[in-house]
Scaffold this active site. Structure first.
Site, PDB file in Angstrom:
ATOM      1  N   LYS A  18       0.842  -1.199   0.000  1.00 25.57           N
ATOM      2  CA  LYS A  18       0.000   0.000   0.000  1.00 25.57           C
ATOM      3  C   LYS A  18       0.875   1.246   0.000  1.00 25.57           C
ATOM      4  O   LYS A  18       1.949   1.265   0.608  1.00 25.57           O
ATOM      5  CB  LYS A  18      -0.901  -0.039   1.245  1.00 25.57           C
ATOM      6  N   SER A  76      -9.641   1.522   3.077  1.00 30.82           N
ATOM      7  CA  SER A  76      -8.820   2.304   2.177  1.00 30.82           C
ATOM      8  C   SER A  76      -7.778   1.484   1.415  1.00 30.82           C
ATOM      9  O   SER A  76      -7.218   1.975   0.437  1.00 30.82           O
ATOM     10  CB  SER A  76      -8.103   3.413   2.950  1.00 30.82           C
ATOM     11  N   SER A 126      -9.720  -0.744   7.303  1.00 30.87           N
ATOM     12  CA  SER A 126      -9.188  -0.575   5.946  1.00 30.87           C
ATOM     13  C   SER A 126      -8.440  -1.769   5.378  1.00 30.87           C
ATOM     14  O   SER A 126      -8.050  -1.742   4.212  1.00 30.87           O
ATOM     15  CB  SER A 126      -8.274   0.652   5.888  1.00 30.87           C
TER      16      SER A 126
END
Lengths: 95, 488
Positions: B79, B154, B178
């Site tokens: 990420k 997210s 997330s």
């Protein structure tokens, strides 16, 4: 919990955010709605409850006071929009 | 067509160790999948194909020379809010465009030490603020199961990449859900470890009392494998706990006979749960009971206050953490005119996206004079009550089980104009995050439209081994994780 336009402008100033009129109006409405939702917490009895600043047992974490590896200066400064003589350059504080 | 890109990490390791495949072939297969699907999915912000192939070739040489490492030659995505030395790291934000970290996050160092191949950086909601990856400054990611749906957020880029075969596993981060929510929406496994289990050094902070790094994988064994590599104390993160790290892959298959599993009734009633999610949950509970677990209904009475508590605490912490993005040390600078202070405001006003500014505004307000006690301290007190709910539950049971999300993946654009509605998607993922306990989402079925449903397991603090064991037993009985999306 309706926020006034002045309050929203003041929050933006505190947060160092330059916002236009449309954004201020939008945030005024949305933040008021979110704060309304958050008022549900006021109904929870918390008189003898301690606030949870952190969620696991707090303890000091110490280390020996000796120098360790550090970031390489040039690679770090390379990310700055403006740098000179190994320093970050910023606009003047006063007009 | 199924290829090497569809293997789990442990399957790939078996083939690598027996020399049936090379890490180079494996990485090539993953990059071919990226080439075939990325234009429709957009999971990556920055793919380092050349670097990945070089790392894979190095891993092959090391394996031939007899080196053994836990992830030698395994292609992993990361990420974009986790610092990678020499690879642009933007947190999905325009304000950090061009930022090249001069160091690796500890989690990245652990991956590299274990021989993993870093593929690149995945899309996310800007600064991890969102539940759909629509808040990225660089475009949306599409759910591989249905391209008109969100992948969740997210960590939506990481989840979509693992789901569609653009990586064998990925790192995400979980502040209020997330990792788990996108895992549920994309039909994969997502683990949020206990607060303090994995070092956060080099993770760009959103809400420091909540943020955790966690793995996204295709099965529970892979999650255990990655956790074993990532967990452990770090002198650079003083919130990281010193507990020894077990080999989480050992003892996974010991079964759940006699395990007491709590079913929080507050996670069932009146929370907008779609019928398909309720049905999948019911079937999952029957399955766990059949495996010998004892099911116990119980209450987590402060569940309904979780979202309000979370949004007050997380935004307050975000408003201070994000003060560092000011156009001085990294990222962009917008200085059309005037003074230092005007430069700060212009850079932040134009460099940050709508949701990030909204949360900074909310946090600034609740921390300001006159409102601090009424909002911030009050929320911290309710957080204590939420944690006590879990403490009391774990006096009665070993594990808690419930839905990960009330719905399956929603449509792109469905909640974008109503931030509060978007926040309500996190109703089941937020309370365990506030309590700092380990929790994970495991696939548990599909709705009528073929969208995946996630089952959430929760365990007492630092009891990841117990958590993984229960999830593994469930997965072995059902095999929902074996289904993969077909893009169309």
């Amino acid at each position: 919990m309706a926020l006034s336009r002045d309050e929203v402008e003041y929050i933006a100033k505190l947060a160092r955010l330059a916002l236009d009129d449309a954004a201020l109006m939008c945030y005024q409405e949305q933040l008021s709605k979110i704060l309304d939702y958050a008022t549900s917490l006021q109904t929870v009895a918390t008189e003898d409850i301690s606030p949870a600043a952190i969620i696991h047992p707090l303890h000091n974490v110490l280390r020996d006071d000796v120098p360790t590896e550090t970031l390489e200066r040039d690679a770090t400064l390379k990310n700055s929009p403006v740098s000179q003589n190994s320093c970050f350059v910023v606009p003047s504080l006063r007009p | 067509m199924s290829t090497l890109a569809d293997l789990t990490i442990h399957e790939a390791l078996d083939l690598l160790d027996s020399r049936e495949i090379s890490a180079f072939e494996l990485t090539q297969a993953v990059l071919s999948r990226v080439a075939a699907t990325e234009d429709r999915v957009h999971a990556y912000l920055n793919l380092d194909a050349e670097g990945a192939l070089a790392q894979a070739a190095k891993a092959d040489k090391e394996r031939l020379s007899g080196l053994q490492a836990a992830l030698l030659g395994i292609p992993i995505a990361v990420k974009d809010n986790i610092s990678t030395q020499g690879i642009e790291t933007t947190c999905g934000s325009k304000i950090l465009k061009g930022y090249i970290p001069p160091f690796d996050a500890t989690a990245i160092k652990h991956l590299k030490d274990a021989g993993a191949v870093i593929l690149g950086k995945t899309n996310q909601d800007e600064f991890a603020m969102g539940s759909s990856t629509e808040n990225s400054g660089y475009g949306v990611t599409h759910n591989p199961w249905n391209l008109d749906r969100v992948p969740g957020g997210s960590s939506g880029g990481s989840a979509a990449a693992v789901s569609v075969g653009e990586a064998l596993g990925a790192l995400g981060t979980d502040t209020g859900g997330s990792v788990r929510q996108p895992a549920a929406f994309c039909g994969i496994v997502g683990l949020r470890p206990s607060y303090g289990r994995i070092s956060r050094y080099g993770l760009i902070a959103f809400a420091s009392s909540l943020d955790q790094i966690g793995p996204l994988t295709r099965d529970v064994e892979d999650a255990a494998l990655l956790l074993s590599v990532l967990a452990g104390a770090d002198p650079r993160d003083s919130t990281c706990r010193p507990n020894p790290v077990p080999t989480y892959t050992e003892g996974l298959d010991t079964g759940i006979k006699g395990l007491r599993i709590g079913i929080p009734t507050d996670y069932l009633a009146g929370q907008g749960i779609q019928p398909a999610v309720a049905k999948a949950l019911k079937e999952a509970l029957a399955c766990l009971e059949e495996a010998g677990a004892e099911l116990v209904e119980l209450r987590l009475p402060h569940t309904q206050y979780g979202i309000a508590t979370y949004y007050l605490i997380a935004t307050a912490e975000a408003s201070t953490n994000l003060a560092r993005f000011d156009g001085v040390r990294y990222g962009i600078r917008i200085a059309e005119e005037g003074t230092l202070e005007q430069m700060y405001a212009q850079t932040r006003g134009q460099g940050l996206g709508e949701e990030v500014k909204r949360r900074i505004m909310l946090g600034t307000y609740t921390l300001s004079a006159g409102y601090y006690d009424a909002y911030y301290i009050k929320a911290q007190k309710v957080r204590t009550l939420i944690k006590q709910d879990f403490d009391q539950a774990f006096e009665q049971v070993d594990i808690l089980v419930g839905p990960t999300t009330p719905t399956t993946a929603f449509k792109l654009g469905e909640h974008i104009t109503d931030p509060l509605q978007m926040y309500l998607e996190d109703i089941f993922t937020i309370p365990p995050a506030l309590a700092g306990i380990p929790c994970m989402s495991v696939p548990c079925g599909f709705d009528a439209e073929g969208l995946p449903v996630g089952l959430q397991f929760m365990a007492p603090p630092m009891e990841e081994a117990q958590l993984l064991k229960a999830a593994y037993a469930y997965e072995k009985m059902t095999r929902w994780n074996k289904r993969r999306p077909v893009l169309c």
